[in-house]
Design a protein around this motif. Structure first.
Motif, PDB file in Angstrom:
ATOM      1  N   VAL A 125     -36.500 -17.148  46.884  1.00 37.14           N
ATOM      2  CA  VAL A 125     -36.868 -15.928  46.167  1.00 37.14           C
ATOM      3  C   VAL A 125     -35.631 -15.321  45.502  1.00 37.14           C
ATOM      4  O   VAL A 125     -35.687 -14.882  44.351  1.00 37.14           O
ATOM      5  N   ASP A 126     -34.495 -15.324  46.217  1.00 35.13           N
ATOM      6  CA  ASP A 126     -33.253 -14.813  45.628  1.00 35.13           C
ATOM      7  C   ASP A 126     -32.896 -15.595  44.369  1.00 35.13           C
ATOM      8  O   ASP A 126     -32.537 -15.019  43.347  1.00 35.13           O
ATOM      9  N   PHE A 127     -32.978 -16.910  44.454  1.00 35.03           N
ATOM     10  CA  PHE A 127     -32.652 -17.752  43.304  1.00 35.03           C
ATOM     11  C   PHE A 127     -33.592 -17.452  42.135  1.00 35.03           C
ATOM     12  O   PHE A 127     -33.162 -17.364  40.992  1.00 35.03           O
ATOM     13  N   LEU A 128     -34.886 -17.285  42.413  1.00 38.33           N
ATOM     14  CA  LEU A 128     -35.839 -16.962  41.350  1.00 38.33           C
ATOM     15  C   LEU A 128     -35.549 -15.594  40.728  1.00 38.33           C
ATOM     16  O   LEU A 128     -35.697 -15.413  39.516  1.00 38.33           O
ATOM     17  N   LEU A 129     -35.105 -14.634  41.541  1.00 38.90           N
ATOM     18  CA  LEU A 129     -34.743 -13.324  41.000  1.00 38.90           C
ATOM     19  C   LEU A 129     -33.528 -13.419  40.079  1.00 38.90           C
ATOM     20  O   LEU A 129     -33.474 -12.762  39.039  1.00 38.90           O
ATOM     21  N   TYR A 130     -32.552 -14.249  40.466  1.00 41.77           N
ATOM     22  CA  TYR A 130     -31.402 -14.467  39.584  1.00 41.77           C
ATOM     23  C   TYR A 130     -31.857 -15.066  38.259  1.00 41.77           C
ATOM     24  O   TYR A 130     -31.418 -14.648  37.188  1.00 41.77           O
ATOM     25  N   CYS A 131     -32.747 -16.051  38.352  1.00 43.67           N
ATOM     26  CA  CYS A 131     -33.251 -16.693  37.130  1.00 43.67           C
ATOM     27  C   CYS A 131     -34.036 -15.694  36.274  1.00 43.67           C
ATOM     28  O   CYS A 131     -33.942 -15.714  35.051  1.00 43.67           O
ATOM     29  N   ALA A 132     -34.819 -14.831  36.914  1.00 44.46           N
ATOM     30  CA  ALA A 132     -35.631 -13.864  36.173  1.00 44.46           C
ATOM     31  C   ALA A 132     -34.770 -12.776  35.530  1.00 44.46           C
ATOM     32  O   ALA A 132     -35.177 -12.184  34.523  1.00 44.46           O
TER      33      ALA A 132
END
Length: 142
Positions: A125-132
């Protein structure tokens, strides 16, 4: 107002890129490490927070620790966290008794630079937030 929008947009893009790159580097370092071990570390500081369900009952408690550990005569500091579910009474009891100066076991690894770090705990989820954050910043700029 225009300057504020530009600053927010650029900040989101920079934070997103930094988060993606740093999490990938940590993950690669951990996977390629030749020295992964569990050691005792001293609690320097800690913080707890409860997550509650819709009825107000505690689902789990998150314990965030700042710790210090010594390897080969060198002192390192780091952060780790542990999530304890309310139904796990023995673990919850053990973590509720912890205070500054007590010791806990943490998993550490040797980086490619020869330093020791606490194993990364980043979630997908952290990685997806960085991507978003990257397209979010671009959106602010448009």
């Amino acid at each position: 107002m225009t300057i504020f929008i530009i600053v927010v947009g650029v900040s989101l893009i920079v934070m997103g890129i930094y988060g993606v790159v740093s999490s990938r580097i940590e993950s690669r370092d951990y996977k390629n490490s030749t020295d992964i071990q569990k050691i005792s570390s001293v609690i320097i500081d800690f913080l707890t927070s409860n997550s509650k369900d819709d009825s107000g009952d505690v689902k789990y408690t998150t314990y965030k620790f700042k710790v210090s550990y010594v390897i080969d005569g060198k002192t390192y500091k780091g952060k780790c966290e542990e999530r304890v579910w309310s139904s796990d009474y023995s673990k919850k009891y053990a973590y509720d008794k912890l205070r500054k100066g007590d010791t806990i076991d943490v998993e550490i690894y040797k980086t490619s630079k020869g330093e020791y770090k606490i194993s990364p705990e980043g979630s997908p989820v952290d990685f997806l937030l960085y991507c978003a954050a990257i397209p979010g910043g671009i959106f602010w700029l448009l």
